[in-house]
Design a protein around this motif. Structure first.
Motif, PDB file in Angstrom:
ATOM      1  N   SER A   1      54.823   9.174  -8.090  1.00 40.00           N
ATOM      2  CA  SER A   1      55.448   9.126  -6.919  1.00 40.00           C
ATOM      3  C   SER A   1      55.444   7.940  -5.853  1.00 40.00           C
ATOM      4  O   SER A   1      54.631   7.302  -6.231  1.00 40.00           O
ATOM      5  CB  SER A   1      54.989  10.444  -6.051  1.00 40.00           C
TER       6      SER A   1
ATOM      7  N   SER B   1      55.157   7.798  -2.761  1.00 44.06           N
ATOM      8  CA  SER B   1      54.093   7.973  -1.821  1.00 44.06           C
ATOM      9  C   SER B   1      53.149   8.879  -2.385  1.00 44.06           C
ATOM     10  O   SER B   1      53.403   9.782  -3.089  1.00 44.06           O
ATOM     11  CB  SER B   1      54.573   8.321  -0.484  1.00 44.06           C
TER      12      SER B   1
ATOM     13  N   LYS C   1      50.953  12.284  -1.552  1.00 40.51           N
ATOM     14  CA  LYS C   1      50.687  13.351  -0.892  1.00 40.51           C
ATOM     15  C   LYS C   1      49.669  14.349  -1.195  1.00 40.51           C
ATOM     16  O   LYS C   1      49.348  14.338  -2.488  1.00 40.51           O
ATOM     17  CB  LYS C   1      52.167  14.146  -0.623  1.00 40.51           C
ATOM     18  N   GLU C   2      48.657  14.829  -0.547  1.00 39.15           N
ATOM     19  CA  GLU C   2      47.687  15.908  -0.849  1.00 39.15           C
ATOM     20  C   GLU C   2      47.962  17.082  -1.762  1.00 39.15           C
ATOM     21  O   GLU C   2      47.542  17.345  -2.458  1.00 39.15           O
ATOM     22  CB  GLU C   2      46.924  16.219   0.465  1.00 39.15           C
TER      23      GLU C   2
ATOM     24  N   SER D   1      44.325   4.521  10.625  1.00 35.27           N
ATOM     25  CA  SER D   1      45.583   4.150  10.958  1.00 35.27           C
ATOM     26  C   SER D   1      45.748   2.556  10.708  1.00 35.27           C
ATOM     27  O   SER D   1      46.873   2.005  11.469  1.00 35.27           O
ATOM     28  CB  SER D   1      46.083   4.693  12.321  1.00 35.27           C
TER      29      SER D   1
ATOM     30  N   LYS E   1      51.322   1.640  -2.306  1.00 35.09           N
ATOM     31  CA  LYS E   1      51.923   2.914  -2.347  1.00 35.09           C
ATOM     32  C   LYS E   1      51.541   3.408  -0.626  1.00 35.09           C
ATOM     33  O   LYS E   1      50.220   3.582  -0.537  1.00 35.09           O
ATOM     34  CB  LYS E   1      51.468   3.922  -3.261  1.00 35.09           C
ATOM     35  N   PRO E   2      52.433   3.850  -0.081  1.00 33.40           N
ATOM     36  CA  PRO E   2      52.176   4.618   1.195  1.00 33.40           C
ATOM     37  C   PRO E   2      51.470   5.906   1.033  1.00 33.40           C
ATOM     38  O   PRO E   2      51.590   6.670   0.082  1.00 33.40           O
ATOM     39  CB  PRO E   2      53.382   4.812   2.037  1.00 33.40           C
ATOM     40  N   ILE E   3      50.341   6.111   1.872  1.00 32.64           N
ATOM     41  CA  ILE E   3      49.767   7.479   1.639  1.00 32.64           C
ATOM     42  C   ILE E   3      50.311   8.309   2.930  1.00 32.64           C
ATOM     43  O   ILE E   3      49.913   7.787   4.106  1.00 32.64           O
ATOM     44  CB  ILE E   3      48.054   7.037   2.170  1.00 32.64           C
ATOM     45  N   GLU E   4      50.563   9.357   2.928  1.00 29.01           N
ATOM     46  CA  GLU E   4      51.159  10.358   3.509  1.00 29.01           C
ATOM     47  C   GLU E   4      49.980  11.366   3.876  1.00 29.01           C
ATOM     48  O   GLU E   4      49.506  12.439   3.055  1.00 29.01           O
ATOM     49  CB  GLU E   4      52.400  11.146   3.239  1.00 29.01           C
ATOM     50  N   LEU E   5      49.092  11.209   5.100  1.00 32.38           N
ATOM     51  CA  LEU E   5      48.078  12.145   5.598  1.00 32.38           C
ATOM     52  C   LEU E   5      48.387  13.320   5.809  1.00 32.38           C
ATOM     53  O   LEU E   5      49.596  13.622   6.726  1.00 32.38           O
ATOM     54  CB  LEU E   5      47.183  11.267   6.500  1.00 32.38           C
ATOM     55  N   GLY E   6      47.607  14.384   5.602  1.00 33.30           N
ATOM     56  CA  GLY E   6      47.838  15.773   6.023  1.00 33.30           C
ATOM     57  C   GLY E   6      46.712  16.345   6.700  1.00 33.30           C
ATOM     58  O   GLY E   6      46.716  16.243   8.095  1.00 33.30           O
TER      59      GLY E   6
ATOM     60  N   ASN F   1      45.264  14.046   9.892  1.00 33.42           N
ATOM     61  CA  ASN F   1      46.083  13.757  10.966  1.00 33.42           C
ATOM     62  C   ASN F   1      45.779  15.029  12.039  1.00 33.42           C
ATOM     63  O   ASN F   1      46.173  14.420  13.185  1.00 33.42           O
ATOM     64  CB  ASN F   1      47.612  13.853  10.404  1.00 33.42           C
TER      65      ASN F   1
END
Length: 510
Positions: free
Chosen positions: A119, A121, A123-124, A232, A278-283, A286
């Motif tokens: 992917s 990015s 995502k959890e 961050s 790779k960017p990490i999208e925090l869930g 956050n």
């Protein structure tokens, strides 16, 4: 109950952390149960337990692993550093048939168990399709085994969760190959901080922020049993290395290509982490601030480098350094004692004569000032005309010397300098107009703590004893120290004048 080393950390309150019975709940931590474990994460979790008044389970007669697991409400195991104990732990967990309160089993992993995911990015919610390089296959397998221990029935509830943080930092630093310890070690030793060429932002997290996240899980279990956890930060390894070196060391850094031998050995950082891009999208993470979590370093290591460097020196016992000022009349044995102290405590001698001569050879302006002063003294037939150096020149040169990383980090011995109250005041205070700054006792400036001696030695020797000692020293050393008969007499007379005047005696400053 918080350790003095971590007293500056802000802990989440018991009310916002989780639902507890009186006296807190039982926590089982791998590093407090097994003696052969890496304690980096465990120490942070244990400190959080103390702050929240939870009970840390430890081996004792009548309490084996199975009994401890049955008593625990939260289990924390470091999959990266202490993965060898996971099978034993899960064996004990699987034998639980009935537990009155839910048991939360948290495995602390690493974001690098996703480093080969397809992917764009991370995502959890995509944790089931995560992929990693061969190096992290075993850790990914442990993650899956932790997640597989889930139970949900009327008799027993076991809720497993994986927390995959970025590169951990803080609290003295992670000395394993996963950490950034080499950055701080090399900076403190005044060596160039070597870092690996980075492909992007380095995901990171303060280890105390990790500990806080673990306790929030017990309070509010995430929708996904897999949590990606980073701060961050927008800094890469280069920015981190620069800030750490600037604050703790010489300011020098050295970038290592990813294909170099040094990079491949892992001695200067984690190659896989440097290559991660790779960017990490925090869930889950956050939303924690809104639920009461107070971050230690939300903006990352580079922004908080000053605070993290202080943690490094404090936790590793590197401060306070020994900073000595030796005072005494000519011939008292100051240089002899300075050499002994320097050898014993591995600190540096501030050789005023040598430092000033070196500065004169490199700086024409300094040389001109000293020569002009000596010419004026010679014209006035002053006995020290050949050796005198204006106080302001001496202070400026020595002050710059003491502010260098070698002297600041390792400590020093000042051999007889400063010789006057005026010089001591100029050397150890920083002029400031700020109303918030604390003044020294004379109200003339702000005490410069990193440079101010914390040990003062005053050698009491009679003139006769000093003279007798001078006569026992080889002639070449006497001349080198300006202790020939004429020089010794002149310096002794000057010393006596300063001793009799409290406004001029340097000891009065301290």
């Amino acid at each position: 109950s918080v350790s003095p080393k971590l007293a500056n950390h802000t802990c989440i309150s018991a009310t916002t952390c989780c639902k507890m019975s009186d006296g807190g709940f039982n926590v089982l931590i791998d590093s407090t149960w097994w003696q052969d474990c890496n304690t980096y994460i465990g120490n942070a979790v244990e400190e959080q337990c103390r702050a929240l008044k939870h009970n840390v389970l430890k081996p004792k007669p009548g309490l084996d692993l199975k009994s401890a697991v049955a008593k625990a409400s939260l289990i924390v195991v470091d999959l990266v550093r202490n993965g060898g104990h996971v099978q034993e732990l899960l064996g004990a967990v699987k034998e639980i048939k009935v537990n009155k309160t839910p048991l939360y089993v948290v495995g602390v992993s690493t974001f690098l168990s996703w480093n080969k995911s397809n992917s764009s990015s991370l995502k959890e919610t995509d944790y089931k399709t995560r992929e990693c390089s061969f190096k992290y296959k075993a850790i990914k397998t442990l993650e899956d085994e932790i997640l597989a221990c889930a139970q949900s029935s009327e008799e027993s509830t076991i809720s497993p969760c994986i927390v995959a943080p970025g590169v951990l930092y803080g609290n003295g630093e992670d000395k394993s190959p996963e950490g950034l310890f080499s950055y701080f070690r090399d900076a403190f030793l005044c060596k160039p901080v070597q870092f690996l060429e980075s492909k992007g932002v380095l995901p990171s997290l303060h280890v105390m922020d990790l500990a806080k996240i673990l306790f929030h899980i017990q309070s509010e279990f995430p929708e996904s049993p897999y949590i990606l956890a980073t701060d961050s930060s927008k800094g890469d390894s280069k920015k981190i290395a620069e800030e750490v070196s600037k604050i703790l060391g010489s300011g020098e850094t050295k970038q290592l290509p990813l294909d170099s031998i040094d990079a491949l050995t892992g001695k200067w950082g984690n190659l896989e982490a440097a290559m991660f891009n790779k960017p990490i999208e925090l869930g889950y993470v956050n939303g924690l601030e809104a639920k009461g979590m107070k971050w230690e370093c939300k903006d990352g290591l580079a922004v908080n480098a000053g605070r993290v460097c202080k943690e490094y020196t404090s936790v590793n016992g590197l401060y306070p350094t020994i900073k000595v000022f030796i005072h005494g009349r000519p011939g008292a044995g100051k240089t002899f004692l300075a050499k002994k102290l320097a050898e014993k405590y591995k600190i540096l001698i501030v050789d005023t004569k040598e430092i000033i001569e070196d500065a004169m050879s490199k700086d024409e302006e300094i040389k001109a000032k000293v020569e002009a002063a000596r010419a004026a003294a010679k014209k006035a037939k002053a006995p020290d005309a050949e050796t005198m150096v204006p106080t302001e020149v001496s202070v400026d040169i020595i002050k710059k010397t003491l502010s260098t990383p070698h002297f600041r980090n390792k400590g020093f011995v000042l051999d007889g300098f400063p010789t006057t109250h005026e010089a001591a005041e100029a050397l150890f205070t920083v002029q400031s107009d700020s109303k918030d700054d604390s003044k020294d006792e004379n109200g003339s400036g702000v005490v410069d703590q990193p440079q101010t001696p914390n040990v003062i030695i005053d050698l009491h020797v009679s003139v006769e004893q000093a003279e007798k000692r001078i006569h026992s020293i080889p002639v070449d050393k006497v001349i080198a120290a300006y202790n020939d008969e004429e020089g010794f007499k002149a310096r002794t007379e000057e010393f006596e004048k300063l001793q009799d005047d409290v406004t001029k005696n340097p000891l009065e400053y301290f």
